[in-house]
Write a protein that holds these residues in place. Structure first.
Motif, PDB file in Angstrom:
ATOM      1  N   SER A  27       0.855  -1.195   0.000  1.00  0.00           N
ATOM      2  CA  SER A  27       0.000   0.000   0.000  1.00  0.00           C
ATOM      3  C   SER A  27       0.885   1.237   0.000  1.00  0.00           C
ATOM      4  CB  SER A  27      -0.917   0.034   1.232  1.00  0.00           C
ATOM      5  OG  SER A  27      -0.158   0.108   2.425  1.00  0.00           O
ATOM      6  N   LEU A  28       0.389   2.292  -0.659  1.00  0.00           N
ATOM      7  CA  LEU A  28       1.126   3.562  -0.699  1.00  0.00           C
ATOM      8  C   LEU A  28       0.145   4.688  -0.946  1.00  0.00           C
ATOM      9  CD1 LEU A  28       2.925   4.140  -4.096  1.00  0.00           C
ATOM     10  CD2 LEU A  28       1.234   2.344  -3.787  1.00  0.00           C
ATOM     11  N   ASN A  29       0.592   5.889  -0.605  1.00  0.00           N
ATOM     12  CA  ASN A  29      -0.235   7.077  -0.819  1.00  0.00           C
ATOM     13  C   ASN A  29      -0.206   7.487  -2.282  1.00  0.00           C
ATOM     14  OD1 ASN A  29      -0.826   7.192   1.896  1.00  0.00           O
ATOM     15  ND2 ASN A  29       0.752   8.724   2.351  1.00  0.00           N
ATOM     16  N   GLU A  30      -1.278   8.068  -2.717  1.00  0.00           N
ATOM     17  CA  GLU A  30      -1.306   8.627  -4.068  1.00  0.00           C
ATOM     18  C   GLU A  30      -0.434   9.879  -4.120  1.00  0.00           C
ATOM     19  OE1 GLU A  30      -4.911  10.509  -5.341  1.00  0.00           O
ATOM     20  OE2 GLU A  30      -5.633  10.802  -3.299  1.00  0.00           O
ATOM     21  N   ALA A  96      -8.329   9.540 -10.372  1.00  0.00           N
ATOM     22  CA  ALA A  96      -8.338   9.276 -11.806  1.00  0.00           C
ATOM     23  C   ALA A  96      -8.362   7.776 -12.090  1.00  0.00           C
ATOM     24  CB  ALA A  96      -7.118   9.923 -12.471  1.00  0.00           C
ATOM     25  N   LEU A  97      -7.705   6.980 -11.222  1.00  0.00           N
ATOM     26  CA  LEU A  97      -7.646   5.540 -11.450  1.00  0.00           C
ATOM     27  C   LEU A  97      -8.956   4.850 -11.078  1.00  0.00           C
ATOM     28  CD1 LEU A  97      -4.075   4.719 -10.101  1.00  0.00           C
ATOM     29  CD2 LEU A  97      -4.817   4.798 -12.474  1.00  0.00           C
ATOM     30  N   CYS A  98      -9.599   5.289 -10.035  1.00  0.00           N
ATOM     31  CA  CYS A  98     -10.725   4.544  -9.476  1.00  0.00           C
ATOM     32  C   CYS A  98     -11.996   5.387  -9.542  1.00  0.00           C
ATOM     33  CB  CYS A  98     -10.426   4.143  -8.036  1.00  0.00           C
ATOM     34  SG  CYS A  98      -8.894   3.200  -7.854  1.00  0.00           S
ATOM     35  N   MET A  99     -12.492   5.646 -10.737  1.00  0.00           N
ATOM     36  CA  MET A  99     -13.687   6.460 -10.914  1.00  0.00           C
ATOM     37  C   MET A  99     -14.916   5.634 -11.266  1.00  0.00           C
ATOM     38  SD  MET A  99     -13.021   9.532 -10.218  1.00  0.00           S
ATOM     39  CE  MET A  99     -14.435  10.360 -10.930  1.00  0.00           C
ATOM     40  N   ASP A 100     -14.768   4.279 -11.344  1.00  0.00           N
ATOM     41  CA  ASP A 100     -15.937   3.454 -11.689  1.00  0.00           C
ATOM     42  C   ASP A 100     -16.960   3.509 -10.563  1.00  0.00           C
ATOM     43  OD1 ASP A 100     -14.705   2.799 -13.985  1.00  0.00           O
ATOM     44  OD2 ASP A 100     -13.914   0.885 -13.260  1.00  0.00           O
ATOM     45  N   SER A 101     -18.203   3.494 -10.950  1.00  0.00           N
ATOM     46  CA  SER A 101     -19.277   3.602  -9.947  1.00  0.00           C
ATOM     47  C   SER A 101     -19.540   2.290  -9.229  1.00  0.00           C
ATOM     48  CB  SER A 101     -20.563   4.070 -10.638  1.00  0.00           C
ATOM     49  OG  SER A 101     -20.931   3.167 -11.647  1.00  0.00           O
ATOM     50  N   SER A 102     -19.115   1.205  -9.778  1.00  0.00           N
ATOM     51  CA  SER A 102     -19.309  -0.093  -9.124  1.00  0.00           C
ATOM     52  C   SER A 102     -17.961  -0.760  -8.975  1.00  0.00           C
ATOM     53  CB  SER A 102     -20.253  -0.978  -9.948  1.00  0.00           C
ATOM     54  OG  SER A 102     -19.709  -1.203 -11.229  1.00  0.00           O
ATOM     55  N   GLU A 103     -17.888  -1.649  -8.026  1.00  0.00           N
ATOM     56  CA  GLU A 103     -16.608  -2.315  -7.762  1.00  0.00           C
ATOM     57  C   GLU A 103     -16.243  -3.165  -8.962  1.00  0.00           C
ATOM     58  OE1 GLU A 103     -14.578  -5.054  -4.287  1.00  0.00           O
ATOM     59  OE2 GLU A 103     -16.553  -4.173  -4.020  1.00  0.00           O
ATOM     60  N   ALA A 104     -15.079  -2.898  -9.536  1.00  0.00           N
ATOM     61  CA  ALA A 104     -14.678  -3.585 -10.766  1.00  0.00           C
ATOM     62  C   ALA A 104     -13.173  -3.606 -10.839  1.00  0.00           C
ATOM     63  CB  ALA A 104     -15.250  -2.895 -12.004  1.00  0.00           C
ATOM     64  N   CYS A 122      -8.716   0.892  -3.541  1.00  0.00           N
ATOM     65  CA  CYS A 122      -8.336   1.158  -4.933  1.00  0.00           C
ATOM     66  C   CYS A 122      -7.039   0.398  -5.156  1.00  0.00           C
ATOM     67  CB  CYS A 122      -8.163   2.661  -5.160  1.00  0.00           C
ATOM     68  SG  CYS A 122      -7.633   3.070  -6.847  1.00  0.00           S
ATOM     69  N   LEU A 123      -7.114  -0.644  -5.950  1.00  0.00           N
ATOM     70  CA  LEU A 123      -5.998  -1.569  -6.092  1.00  0.00           C
ATOM     71  C   LEU A 123      -5.380  -1.457  -7.465  1.00  0.00           C
ATOM     72  CD1 LEU A 123      -7.479  -4.768  -4.394  1.00  0.00           C
ATOM     73  CD2 LEU A 123      -5.998  -3.046  -3.369  1.00  0.00           C
ATOM     74  N   LEU A 124      -4.049  -1.574  -7.490  1.00  0.00           N
ATOM     75  CA  LEU A 124      -3.280  -1.685  -8.718  1.00  0.00           C
ATOM     76  C   LEU A 124      -2.734  -3.107  -8.745  1.00  0.00           C
ATOM     77  CD1 LEU A 124      -2.272   0.103 -11.080  1.00  0.00           C
ATOM     78  CD2 LEU A 124      -0.200   0.461  -9.779  1.00  0.00           C
ATOM     79  N   LEU A 125      -3.129  -3.898  -9.744  1.00  0.00           N
ATOM     80  CA  LEU A 125      -2.798  -5.321  -9.796  1.00  0.00           C
ATOM     81  C   LEU A 125      -1.723  -5.562 -10.834  1.00  0.00           C
ATOM     82  CD1 LEU A 125      -6.422  -6.786  -9.658  1.00  0.00           C
ATOM     83  CD2 LEU A 125      -4.903  -6.185  -7.771  1.00  0.00           C
ATOM     84  N   ILE A 145      -3.918   1.790  -3.217  1.00  0.00           N
ATOM     85  CA  ILE A 145      -3.640   3.229  -3.312  1.00  0.00           C
ATOM     86  C   ILE A 145      -4.424   3.932  -2.207  1.00  0.00           C
ATOM     87  CG2 ILE A 145      -3.558   5.232  -4.814  1.00  0.00           C
ATOM     88  CD1 ILE A 145      -1.917   2.814  -5.739  1.00  0.00           C
ATOM     89  N   ARG A 146      -3.704   4.509  -1.262  1.00  0.00           N
ATOM     90  CA  ARG A 146      -4.353   5.216  -0.159  1.00  0.00           C
ATOM     91  C   ARG A 146      -4.698   6.643  -0.567  1.00  0.00           C
ATOM     92  NH1 ARG A 146      -0.172   2.558   2.901  1.00  0.00           N
ATOM     93  NH2 ARG A 146       1.029   4.497   2.823  1.00  0.00           N
ATOM     94  N   ASP A 147      -5.848   7.062  -0.141  1.00  0.00           N
ATOM     95  CA  ASP A 147      -6.327   8.398  -0.496  1.00  0.00           C
ATOM     96  C   ASP A 147      -5.650   9.451   0.379  1.00  0.00           C
ATOM     97  OD1 ASP A 147      -8.043  10.282  -1.838  1.00  0.00           O
ATOM     98  OD2 ASP A 147      -9.143  10.435   0.045  1.00  0.00           O
ATOM     99  N   VAL A 148      -5.297  10.584  -0.234  1.00  0.00           N
ATOM    100  CA  VAL A 148      -4.857  11.775   0.502  1.00  0.00           C
ATOM    101  C   VAL A 148      -5.811  12.907   0.168  1.00  0.00           C
ATOM    102  CG1 VAL A 148      -2.450  11.062   0.541  1.00  0.00           C
ATOM    103  CG2 VAL A 148      -3.269  12.498  -1.318  1.00  0.00           C
TER     104      VAL A 148
END
Length: 897
Positions: A27-30, A96-104, A122-125, A145-148
């Motif tokens: 995990s890391l901050n954006e 910008a990475l995680c703007m989908d309205s449903s978990e996907a 918000c995961l980067l795989l 990705i941790r939110d700031v």
């Protein structure tokens, strides 16, 4: 790629026993910069590295590879050898990475992005392959990705309008349909709302639904009355829970909607009207007017008679239900009642009617009043005459015919009311009157006049005919600037499109004729802009005071009339200086040529420096960075001076660095190189290095052939150029035959000119002048060259005693001519023998006489020498540091070889 292909398409059982699937979670901050370490796969998988200390056998190097490069791979960098994951220059933006309205999860090969806005994940795989084959495994890397708190709340619309009925009870809750949005999640999202001004009657509350969305509600805290205030304008502020918190705002307009809480009301309870019995049909009797404080349909009022009004009165007087105007609708005759009580109702929707009583008294008239019959010349509509303000004086308005219906009485008339109008008889006709203007009408002074044409007969009956004159506006006024000279100032290096001022001009005309547009004059530079509608003056580019300090141009204000009228004002803009220019030397390198021995504090040269800035920013101070112990510079005039006299022989040139510093804050500076070259002056006489003493001597054999070099005089001069060009000359001679020796003016070589005879034996003393070619006056030194002509030196003490005696020399002032090469006399071999024979015969006869005279002369001169100063000759200073060949005071034989 071939290796990966073989691994996947080959038999699975070949490496099934060695392959393992592993998941790693990081995990890391954006928003982190490039190069931040996320994690080490080799360390976290506990894989042995090649060359490890605890390995018994050498380990093959590990290789880490992304299965393929997808969208997630652009955000992280995988080191193929160490397996370390680092951030790249592509900044990770969680929103910008995680703007989908449903978990996907969006997969692109081995790199994917998983988003779940409902939670905070918000995961980067990434899919990573570890090689070689004995360590092969597929590693699934999940990076959370941790939110700031990098986003402020923002309302979707800048202006929110909310309607509240005026009868809304206290604690009424109204949802605000446009809540603020914040891309951040959790506590970084929107947490609270507040009003900047609640006016004491409103507050806000926030409700959170099951999905976590927060909706603000407006709560009514006090009584509302639209008739007292119909609108409240405030600012709604949304604040997130970050540290520090970020806020966003929007304008909130709360409109108070009307309800029917007011009823019509008359200002009076009763009107008393008197009506003449001879009034004509349609005569205006009275007007009733009620007021309802509500709006729209709630304020609609209709007028009607009460049921108490008798039918005859209803038929005699007509009541307009919309306007409340009462007019005479039937003829008054002898049977008509003289008193009528008209009870009129003002009806509003859902209201008890308002009541007013109109009491009409009819006066019986025995004769008919005069008649006033208008015939309008100017444009007239419903009793209103329209005249343009630019119409000339004596413009006709209407004809009026005045007459007595009974034709029994004389009728007169006059004009009643204020205004530039005149009513006069129109001759030659009787009872005809003309109404006309007496002055120019001015719409800007007065727009409406109300006058009356009054007719009365001899019995005192009066009739008024009211005329309304409406003045029509014309484009007769030009726009007027509030200032004819607009003086502005702006600092140079301004931002583009900088605001300068807002021009304001007024036009007294009405409508479009009074609408003003603004334009730049033709002399305005192209980089100035003037908004046509608002008059905002801006400059689109940066101004440079050094390029142009003052601008002066015109602006125009033009109205929309036809033809348009305009006025002109002058704009002056002064560009204020900023310290944006360094001092500038006229040359980067200055060279000054100064004669040596220049007096101390004399002016060496002037250092010219300028600064394009103005005032204190352009004030320049000069200083010497090096050599300040010798040189000084005048700050004001730039004059460079030396504190001491300069000697070229000690140092021929100086290199200085001069710094110029301006008076700005912060100060700017520049440097220049100064080269000072010292010009030689003839301040050093030649220095004779050889012979080293006036007391030294040299043995010259009589057998020396003519033209043979005997010795030389060697001298040097510390000066340069012509000041160091040395010439040699013999200015004094002493000896048996002193003309036998010659000195070369260039080289200083002394040679024998003629053959030496028997009677030429003895000591020769040559006073040699060593002179330079300096200007304006050459300098010189002298040296005594002593030559002893003999076969041997048998008595040195005798020779030294001769050297100590004062020589009797005559000084020759002949200047040496260096440019002329001397030529030696040619001795003809054929003439030598006769000359020698003749000399021998003469010598034999004269030898006795010569011997006697020589003894006599030696005795006399011996006495003089003892009395004279032994140090008569010029002593030549010697430089002890010069390593020269030192000659002993012994005779040196010069052979003919």
């Amino acid at each position: 790629h071939l290796l990966l292909f073989l691994l996947f398409v080959g038999p699975f059982n070949c490496f099934a026993s060695y392959s393992r699937a592993t998941e790693l979670f990081y995990s890391l901050n954006e928003g982190l910069p490039a190069g931040v370490l996320i994690g080490s796969l080799a360390h976290d998988l506990r894989l042995p590295m090649a060359g490890g200390q605890h390995s018994a056998a050498p380990q093959p190097p590990l290789s880490f590879t992304l299965a393929s490069h997808g969208s997630g791979g652009q955000y992280v960098h995988l080191d193929n050898r160490s397996g370390e994951l680092h951030t790249t220059a592509m900044e990770i933006d969680r929103e910008a990475l995680c703007m989908d309205s449903s978990e996907a999860t969006i997969f692109e090969g081995a790199a994917a992005i998983s988003s779940s806005p409902s939670s905070e994940s918000c995961l980067l795989l990434l899919d990573v392959l570890v090689l070689p084959q004995e360590y092969f495994r597929l590693v699934k890397v999940k990076i959370a990705i941790r939110d700031v708190n990098d986003n402020a709340p923002r309302f979707p619309v800048p202006h929110i309008i909310l309607s509240v009925p005026e009868n809304a009870p206290v604690n009424t809750r109204l949802a605000i349909e446009h809540p603020a949005l914040d891309p951040d999640v959790g506590t970084n999202g929107v947490q609270t709302y507040r009003l900047q001004d609640n006016y004491g009657v409103f507050t806000l509350d926030v409700e959170e639904n099951e999905s976590g969305e927060r909706t603000p509600y407006l709560i009514v805290m006090g009584a509302l009355d639209r008739e007292a205030r119909e609108e409240y304008v405030t600012v709604i502020v949304a604040e997130d829970g970050g540290s520090p918190p970020l806020v966003g705002s929007a304008t909130l307009t709360i409109g108070i909607s009307d309800i029917n809480d007011n009823c019509p009301q008359f200002s009076d309870l009763q009107l008393n009207i008197t009506l003449y019995g001879n009034s004509s049909l349609g005569t205006h009797v009275a007007t009733v007017h009620a007021v309802d404080m509500d709006l729209g349909s709630n304020a609609e009022i209709t007028y009607s008679y009460s049921q108490k009004v008798p039918q005859p009165s209803r038929e005699l007087f007509h009541l307009d239900e919309s306007t409340g105007i009462i007019t005479l609708s039937s003829k008054v005759d002898g049977d008509t009642s003289r008193l009528h009580r008209l009870i009129i109702l003002g009806n509003g929707p859902g209201c008890i009617p308002a009541v007013i009583t109109v009491l009409v008294t009819i006066i019986k008239v025995m004769m008919r009043p005069p008649e006033v019959i208008p015939r309008f010349i100017a444009n007239e509509v419903e009793g209103v005459v329209y005249i343009k303000e630019l119409e000339p004086i004596n413009t006709p308005i209407a004809f009026f015919t005045i007459k007595d219906p009974d034709e029994k009485y004389k009728v007169n008339c006059y004009l009643d009311g204020d205004g530039p109008f005149r009513l006069s008889p129109y001759k030659p006709y009787n009872n005809e009157y003309l109404l006309e203007t007496t002055k120019h009408l001015d719409y800007e002074t007065q727009q409406l006049y109300e006058i009356s044409v009054v007719a009365w007969n001899s019995e005192g009956f009066h009739v008024n005919k009211v005329i309304k004159v409406q003045v029509l506006d014309d484009n007769d006024n030009s726009p007027v600037f509030s200032q004819q000279l607009i003086e502005l100032s702006i600092e140079e290096n301004n931002v583009p499109n900088a605001f300068l001022t807002k021009l304001h001009a007024t036009d007294a005309d009405s409508g479009e004729r009074g609408q003003v547009s603004y334009f730049l004059g033709p002399d305005a530079p192209s980089y100035f802009s003037l908004d046509k509608a608002t008059g905002v003056l801006t400059v689109s580019t940066q101004l440079d005071r050094e390029e142009k300090e003052r601008y002066r141009y015109t602006v125009k204000a033009v109205d929309s009339g036809f033809p348009p009228r305009e006025s002109i004002a002058t704009v002056t803009i002064t560009v204020l200086d900023k310290n944006d220019n360094s001092p500038r030397f006229i040359n980067k390198d200055f060279s000054f040529f100064v004669p040596e021995n220049f007096p101390g504090y004399g002016e060496i040269g002037v250092i010219s420096v300028t600064d394009a800035d103005a005032g204190q920013n352009g004030w320049v101070a000069l200083s010497v960075l090096n050599g300040s112990d010798i040189f000084v510079i005048d700050t004001g005039k730039g004059v460079l001076r030396a504190k001491v006299s300069l000697d070229r022989e000690q140092q021929s040139s100086y290199v200085l660095w001069i710094e110029a510093v301006d008076g700005g804050d912060p100060a700017l500076s520049s440097t220049a190189k100064i080269t000072i070259l010292l010009l030689d002056i003839n301040d050093n006489p030649p220095l004779v290095l050889f012979p080293q003493s006036n007391m030294s001597y040299l043995l010259v054999l009589p057998s020396t052939l003519p033209g043979s070099p005997i010795t030389e005089v060697y001298a040097v001069d510390k000066d340069t150029g012509m000041n160091a060009v040395i010439a040699y000359s013999i200015i004094g001679r002493r000896g048996p035959r002193p003309e036998s020796f010659r000195i070369d003016p260039k080289t200083g070589n002394i040679t024998l000119e003629e053959s030496l005879m028997q009677n030429d034996y003895g000591l020769y003393r040559l006073l040699v002048k060593v002179s330079d070619h300096g200007y304006p006056e050459p300098l010189h030194s002298t040296v005594m060259v002593n030559l002893f002509v003999n076969d041997t030196v048998s008595n040195e003490s005798y020779i030294e005693s001769l050297l100590r005696k004062e020589p009797d020399l005559s000084i020759e002032e002949k200047q040496p001519q260096i440019s002329i090469e001397p030529t030696h006399k040619k001795i003809e071999s054929a003439s030598c023998m006769p000359t020698l024979v003749a000399l021998s015969i003469i010598s034999l006869g004269s030898i006795a006489l010569v011997t006697g005279m020589g003894i006599y002369i030696c005795l006399r001169k011996g006495k003089k020498h003892h009395r004279a100063d032994e140090n008569l000759e010029v002593q030549i200073p010697l430089n002890g540091r010069i390593n020269l060949h030192m000659l002993e005071k012994k005779p040196v034989e010069i052979s003919n070889i």
